[in-house]
Design an enzyme around this catalytic site. Structure first.
Site: not given
Length: 118
Positions: A12, A14-16
């Site tokens: 994903n 958007r996931c750090s």
């Protein structure tokens, strides 16, 4: 350094943590197949396969229990089948990132866990 091409990451962007795992793999010359699982949701069979590779039968091992959708669906008391169905229908509930290599997998939280497969 040998580039491993058979590594897959359920990612994903958007996931750090997911971005971190991808960066760690790249630093080590690994060019994984990137599966954007929110856009290309895994099937129930694929979820079962990941659980097998993780060495568990418990879908909670890959479930984001803190996600609002988890509460909305009332999954706290759900059985294995209900959880797998929910994960397949709501990929936002799948923990990330999941890194796969051969017959093994890790949930790369923290991202350094991805290196366990190399």
């Amino acid at each position: 350094m040998t580039v491993q091409r058979n590594v897959t990451i359920w990612h994903n962007p958007r996931c750090s943590k997911s971005r971190g795992a991808l960066a760690l793999l790249a630093e080590r010359g690994v060019d994984p197949t990137v599966v954007r699982y929110l856009e290309d949701a895994p099937t129930r069979a694929e979820l079962e396969d990941v659980l097998r590779r993780l060495g568990t039968d418990d879908p909670r091992a890959i479930t984001r229990t803190g996600e609002a959708r988890y509460r909305e669906l009332g999954l706290a008391g759900a059985d294995r089948d209900a959880l797998l169905d929910a994960l397949a229908a709501n990929p936002i509930l799948i923990e990330r990132p999941i890194v796969l290599l051969g017959d093994r997998a890790v949930v790369a939280r923290p991202p350094e866990r991805a290196l366990e497969l190399l």
